[in-house]
Design a protein around this motif. Structure first.
Motif, mmCIF file in Angstrom:
data_model
loop_
_atom_site.group_PDB
_atom_site.id
_atom_site.type_symbol
_atom_site.label_atom_id
_atom_site.label_comp_id
_atom_site.label_asym_id
_atom_site.label_seq_id
_atom_site.Cartn_x
_atom_site.Cartn_y
_atom_site.Cartn_z
ATOM 1 N N PRO A 35 -2.923 -10.538 -2.418
ATOM 2 C CA PRO A 35 -3.057 -10.004 -3.779
ATOM 3 C C PRO A 35 -3.056 -8.489 -3.917
ATOM 4 C CG PRO A 35 -5.153 -10.873 -2.992
ATOM 5 C CD PRO A 35 -4.120 -11.282 -1.998
ATOM 6 N N ASP A 36 -3.381 -7.754 -2.854
ATOM 7 C CA ASP A 36 -3.546 -6.305 -2.993
ATOM 8 C C ASP A 36 -2.532 -5.526 -2.154
ATOM 9 O OD1 ASP A 36 -5.802 -6.735 -4.610
ATOM 10 O OD2 ASP A 36 -7.086 -6.904 -2.826
ATOM 11 N N PRO A 37 -2.070 -4.368 -2.647
ATOM 12 C CA PRO A 37 -1.257 -3.486 -1.804
ATOM 13 C C PRO A 37 -2.081 -3.040 -0.596
ATOM 14 C CG PRO A 37 -1.226 -2.761 -4.099
ATOM 15 C CD PRO A 37 -2.293 -3.800 -3.998
ATOM 16 N N CYS A 38 -1.433 -2.946 0.533
ATOM 17 C CA CYS A 38 -2.156 -2.562 1.744
ATOM 18 C C CYS A 38 -2.584 -1.098 1.690
ATOM 19 C CB CYS A 38 -1.282 -2.804 2.967
ATOM 20 S SG CYS A 38 -2.118 -2.443 4.529
ATOM 21 N N ASP A 39 -3.781 -0.819 2.150
ATOM 22 C CA ASP A 39 -4.290 0.556 2.201
ATOM 23 C C ASP A 39 -3.438 1.448 3.102
ATOM 24 O OD1 ASP A 39 -6.361 -0.056 0.499
ATOM 25 O OD2 ASP A 39 -7.846 -0.337 2.085
ATOM 26 N N TRP A 40 -2.679 0.825 4.006
ATOM 27 C CA TRP A 40 -1.867 1.601 4.935
ATOM 28 C C TRP A 40 -0.557 2.063 4.325
ATOM 29 C CZ3 TRP A 40 -2.340 -2.708 9.181
ATOM 30 C CH2 TRP A 40 -3.694 -2.854 9.530
ATOM 31 N N GLY A 41 -0.297 1.630 3.090
ATOM 32 C CA GLY A 41 0.905 2.069 2.390
ATOM 33 C C GLY A 41 2.109 1.185 2.599
ATOM 34 N N VAL A 42 1.960 0.112 3.370
ATOM 35 C CA VAL A 42 3.061 -0.814 3.626
ATOM 36 C C VAL A 42 2.545 -2.229 3.463
ATOM 37 C CG1 VAL A 42 4.727 -1.662 5.318
ATOM 38 C CG2 VAL A 42 4.166 0.774 5.239
ATOM 39 N N GLY A 43 3.281 -3.071 2.745
ATOM 40 C CA GLY A 43 2.925 -4.471 2.657
ATOM 41 C C GLY A 43 1.709 -4.743 1.795
ATOM 42 N N HIS A 44 1.049 -5.862 2.093
ATOM 43 C CA HIS A 44 -0.067 -6.344 1.288
ATOM 44 C C HIS A 44 -1.262 -6.648 2.181
ATOM 45 C CE1 HIS A 44 2.424 -7.139 -2.394
ATOM 46 N NE2 HIS A 44 3.378 -7.155 -1.474
ATOM 47 N N GLN A 45 -2.416 -6.834 1.552
ATOM 48 C CA GLN A 45 -3.609 -7.221 2.284
ATOM 49 C C GLN A 45 -4.420 -8.212 1.458
ATOM 50 O OE1 GLN A 45 -5.416 -3.367 2.830
ATOM 51 N NE2 GLN A 45 -6.551 -3.467 0.902
ATOM 52 N N TRP A 46 -5.075 -9.136 2.155
ATOM 53 C CA TRP A 46 -5.969 -10.071 1.487
ATOM 54 C C TRP A 46 -7.271 -9.369 1.124
ATOM 55 C CZ3 TRP A 46 -4.011 -14.528 -0.118
ATOM 56 C CH2 TRP A 46 -2.836 -14.986 0.490
ATOM 57 N N PHE A 47 -7.664 -8.438 1.987
ATOM 58 C CA PHE A 47 -8.852 -7.637 1.707
ATOM 59 C C PHE A 47 -8.804 -6.378 2.572
ATOM 60 C CE2 PHE A 47 -9.992 -10.912 4.817
ATOM 61 C CZ PHE A 47 -10.540 -10.174 5.857
ATOM 62 N N ARG A 48 -9.603 -5.416 2.191
ATOM 63 C CA ARG A 48 -9.608 -4.118 2.863
ATOM 64 C C ARG A 48 -10.245 -4.214 4.245
ATOM 65 N NH1 ARG A 48 -11.545 1.179 -0.270
ATOM 66 N NH2 ARG A 48 -9.369 0.988 -0.940
ATOM 67 N N LEU A 49 -9.648 -3.506 5.192
ATOM 68 C CA LEU A 49 -10.217 -3.379 6.533
ATOM 69 C C LEU A 49 -10.513 -1.902 6.786
ATOM 70 C CD1 LEU A 49 -7.969 -5.781 8.638
ATOM 71 C CD2 LEU A 49 -10.354 -6.123 7.994
ATOM 72 N N ALA A 50 -11.776 -1.545 6.655
ATOM 73 C CA ALA A 50 -12.164 -0.149 6.853
ATOM 74 C C ALA A 50 -12.963 0.034 8.150
ATOM 75 C CB ALA A 50 -12.984 0.344 5.659
ATOM 76 N N VAL A 51 -13.991 -0.789 8.313
ATOM 77 C CA VAL A 51 -14.847 -0.637 9.499
ATOM 78 C C VAL A 51 -14.664 -1.769 10.502
ATOM 79 C CG1 VAL A 51 -16.579 0.727 8.323
ATOM 80 C CG2 VAL A 51 -16.769 -1.753 8.278
ATOM 81 N N ARG A 52 -14.018 -2.841 10.090
ATOM 82 C CA ARG A 52 -13.698 -3.972 10.977
ATOM 83 C C ARG A 52 -14.938 -4.541 11.660
ATOM 84 N NH1 ARG A 52 -7.932 -4.372 12.586
ATOM 85 N NH2 ARG A 52 -6.800 -2.808 11.421
ATOM 86 N N ASP A 53 -15.899 -4.928 10.868
ATOM 87 C CA ASP A 53 -17.051 -5.625 11.436
ATOM 88 C C ASP A 53 -17.222 -6.968 10.740
ATOM 89 O OD1 ASP A 53 -18.319 -5.184 8.990
ATOM 90 O OD2 ASP A 53 -19.628 -3.607 9.758
#
Length: 217
Positions: free
Chosen positions: A54-72
């Motif tokens: 549903p969301d544009p990827c924070d990395w500027g390419v593709g999409h993401q289901w949810f944000r990955l910032a700290v990966r925990d």
């Protein structure tokens, strides 16, 4: 509503199975729909769809289901649980549109898509045919048992040299699923990094053949 590339049944007839392919972060449905094309000759009456997250990827390419910032673990849980209603809504709409039920449905996830498959599948009130989970992990391990509403069979496939999600996640996820009463098969692919190889594709196809045959009984 989510959407993405689709493959109608090769038979040209009405679909009797639905396979939903869930991509990883920074990708889109086009990255996984080729798996559907690879498997379609084995399942000529199946409908394949690979929705874009549903969301544009924070990395500027593709999409993401949810944000990955700290990966925990906490971030995985928050993200997967927040995105789950959107995926559930999509699955319900597709099943209704095709005149199918959860018993005709298989989820196939890769990486973050695997997190989504393992988030949504066990919490649906009606049991789906099964889940193929490539190179991923479960979010909210400690919550799974209490929140499980159905127990579809699961196949886990993971590369031994995965540099993104270490193969230790395979054992952790398998244990969590078994402890919650799921039937689980797991395959560790030697020499494979964060990806899907031919052996993994063949294992996924064999698993789908088995679960779909069982669903027809």
């Amino acid at each position: 509503m989510l959407d993405g590339p689709r493959l109608a049944p090769l038979s040209g007839g009405k679909p009797n199975k639905l396979v939903v392919l869930l991509h990883g972060v920074g990708a889109d449905g086009q990255d996984l729909i080729d798996i559907g094309a690879h498997w379609a000759p084995l399942f000529p009456d199946a409908y394949f769809v690979a929705p874009n997250a549903p969301d544009p990827c924070d990395w500027g390419v593709g999409h993401q289901w949810f944000r990955l910032a700290v990966r925990d673990a906490h971030e995985y849980w928050l993200g997967a649980s927040a995105a789950a209603p959107k995926l559930d809504e999509f699955l319900d709409a597709e099943l209704e549109r095709l005149g199918l039920t959860d018993a005709d449905l298989a989820l196939v996830g890769f990486s973050q898509g695997t997190m989504m498959a393992l988030q949504v599948g066990p919490r649906r009130p009606r049991e789906m045919a099964g889940i193929v989970a490539y190179s991923g992990r479960i979010a909210g391990v400690e919550r799974l048992k209490a929140e499980t509403r159905s127990r579809p069979p699961v196949l886990l496939v993971h590369g031994a040299l995965d540099e993104v999600i270490p193969v230790a996640a395979l054992q952790e996820t398998e244990k969590a699923l078994r402890d919650a009463g799921f039937a689980v098969a797991s395959i560790e692919r030697p020499g494979l990094g964060h990806g899907i190889d031919e052996a993994g594709l063949a294992a996924g196809a064999a698993f789908l053949k088995r679960i779909f045959a069982t669903a027809d009984v």
